[in-house]
Design a protein around this motif. Sequence first.
Motif, PDB file in Angstrom:
ATOM      1  N   CYS A 303       0.819  -1.218   0.000  1.00  0.00           N
ATOM      2  CA  CYS A 303       0.000   0.000   0.000  1.00  0.00           C
ATOM      3  C   CYS A 303       0.851   1.265   0.000  1.00  0.00           C
ATOM      4  O   CYS A 303       0.376   2.336  -0.393  1.00  0.00           O
ATOM      5  CB  CYS A 303      -0.927   0.026   1.217  1.00  0.00           C
ATOM      6  N   PHE A 304       2.086   1.149   0.438  1.00  0.00           N
ATOM      7  CA  PHE A 304       2.902   2.344   0.620  1.00  0.00           C
ATOM      8  C   PHE A 304       3.950   2.531  -0.476  1.00  0.00           C
ATOM      9  O   PHE A 304       4.697   3.504  -0.457  1.00  0.00           O
ATOM     10  CB  PHE A 304       3.548   2.309   2.007  1.00  0.00           C
ATOM     11  N   VAL A 305       3.982   1.615  -1.425  1.00  0.00           N
ATOM     12  CA  VAL A 305       4.950   1.726  -2.524  1.00  0.00           C
ATOM     13  C   VAL A 305       4.763   3.014  -3.321  1.00  0.00           C
ATOM     14  O   VAL A 305       5.749   3.727  -3.602  1.00  0.00           O
ATOM     15  CB  VAL A 305       4.879   0.481  -3.437  1.00  0.00           C
ATOM     16  N   PRO A 306       3.526   3.390  -3.723  1.00  0.00           N
ATOM     17  CA  PRO A 306       3.387   4.639  -4.500  1.00  0.00           C
ATOM     18  C   PRO A 306       3.867   5.874  -3.741  1.00  0.00           C
ATOM     19  O   PRO A 306       4.462   6.782  -4.349  1.00  0.00           O
ATOM     20  CB  PRO A 306       1.876   4.715  -4.768  1.00  0.00           C
ATOM     21  N   TYR A 307       3.630   5.914  -2.438  1.00  0.00           N
ATOM     22  CA  TYR A 307       4.066   7.072  -1.651  1.00  0.00           C
ATOM     23  C   TYR A 307       5.588   7.115  -1.544  1.00  0.00           C
ATOM     24  O   TYR A 307       6.208   8.178  -1.685  1.00  0.00           O
ATOM     25  CB  TYR A 307       3.444   7.032  -0.255  1.00  0.00           C
ATOM     26  N   ASP A 308       6.183   5.960  -1.282  1.00  0.00           N
ATOM     27  CA  ASP A 308       7.634   5.910  -1.140  1.00  0.00           C
ATOM     28  C   ASP A 308       8.315   6.307  -2.448  1.00  0.00           C
ATOM     29  O   ASP A 308       9.328   7.020  -2.444  1.00  0.00           O
ATOM     30  CB  ASP A 308       8.079   4.505  -0.710  1.00  0.00           C
ATOM     31  N   ARG A 309       7.760   5.842  -3.561  1.00  0.00           N
ATOM     32  CA  ARG A 309       8.350   6.198  -4.859  1.00  0.00           C
ATOM     33  C   ARG A 309       8.262   7.698  -5.126  1.00  0.00           C
ATOM     34  O   ARG A 309       9.140   8.284  -5.755  1.00  0.00           O
ATOM     35  CB  ARG A 309       7.654   5.427  -5.973  1.00  0.00           C
TER      36      ARG A 309
END
Length: 541
Positions: A303-309
């Motif tokens: 769930c947090f991959v887009p934010y981290d990227r």
Amino acid sequence: MPQPQRSVSDSLHLQADVLVLGGGPSAAWAAVAAAESGAKVVLADKGYLGTSGATAPSNTGTWCVPPGDNRHAVVERRWQRTGELADQRWMLRCVDTAYRNLLRLSEWGYPFPSEEDGRLYIANLRGPDYMRFMRRRVLLAGVTVLDHHPALELLSDGDAIVGAAGVARQAGHDWRVDANAVVLATGGCAFRERILGGTGLTGDGYLMAAEAGASLSGMEFTGKYTLAPYGSSLNKGLPFRWASFHREDGSPILGPTGEPLRNGIGDREEEVARALIDGPVYARLDQAEPALQGWLRQGQPNCFVPYDRAGIDPFTELFRITLRAEGTVRGTGGVDIVSDDCATGVPGLYVAGDAASREIMTGAVSGGGAVNSSWALASGWWAGKGASIHAKRRGGKAFRGTVQSLGQAGLRPAASPRADIAAGEVIDAVRNEVTPLEGNFFRSGAGLDKSRERLESLWRDVRDHLQGEGLDRVRTREAASIAAAGRWSVAAALHRTESRGMHRRTDVPGKSPDLAHRLVITGVDAFRIAGAPERLAELAS
């Protein structure tokens, strides 16, 4: 093992007792159940068994209800939320079979995590690990797996379904499997929306089943949308339970009573949808305490991959959001089930998972990840067992010389093919009618009627003129399946003149007691819509 035969054209021809179409969890469970019953099984998947579908890229819970008297109360509480359309007998059957299959997973060696007291926590399945494990289990059961072999059509001998045919994407040749029974586990229809695992979910099984004479139900319940970061395909809504919602200038969006809008899950989705129709919406996960933030990152890491990227801290910074349509994947529509073994009413044809209607399980509301996951565990098992029993009864009768190919739209146009009827344009035209928030999340009779007219015109073009050659048949057949699913969905939504669950009619906002039953669709070109009692009477006769 089924023995392959090669013709001079180098096409693949196999014979088996049971053919399973699909590559998600319900397909894997159907294949294992049939093989453990002594059937020779072939599984043909559009993609790669183990990575196909919506489960493989996700972390999913299950509706895990241990045996005991309490399970009746759990089912009753869930039923109260289904819009009075679910069937508690099926719900109980599902939780019982799913629980037994979760225990089977443990016995087979699936690495469930342990709780603090040392007990295995079997209520959660990590999608990538789960589907890799199920692939190995399918192969261990002796199933012949045909990866990247999309099915294009079912085969009939006039009395029953006796196999399917398709094309091998990588090798480029055609294939055919003669079988005494077929299980459709091809997933739902995402209408080409960008959601996790949704690329291959084009409703192929719906069209194949309808061409064979099966019915569908629940097709009006396609109003399920899930929050996602804008520009992302990550339709995992759980973190938004701890979100606040804002306009681009940072001002809070207010709810119906004037309070700041928080928690975008459940009933609040409607408020978020209204805000998105008015303009861009931003969110911040600022309702999550620090300890909960760590739990969310650990439990839902993807769930947090887009934010981290993007270099965003979603707990302290605003980020733009959208609502992703999930079609019948998280809706309830699909092929109608007529018996406990997931038969379709067409001899030799069974259905499982999201290819089947889940109205009997979830009624007018979404099953989400947990209920749908348990449904896949249970319905795949039932369908595989049912198909194997049917195969034994038919014996060697399936392999007759006269076999009819049932596929029509997208394969064999009713009139002359036209180059200006393109698959991509067909899909875009359907999406314009079934995915926008203002026309599908919130519906009206007038809007639905206009969509129906446009989709009927589009269907005539697809039926009469859309045709592919070679590997392009996969694309044209997907377009035809999406067009058919969109057409059925809009027609059923127009027929249900009330609001119930995820079917929201602004012109008829309340529930009608006269419509507290399922709507069943039968037919492809000239289809009819009947209530479930009428359909049962027809089957009985």
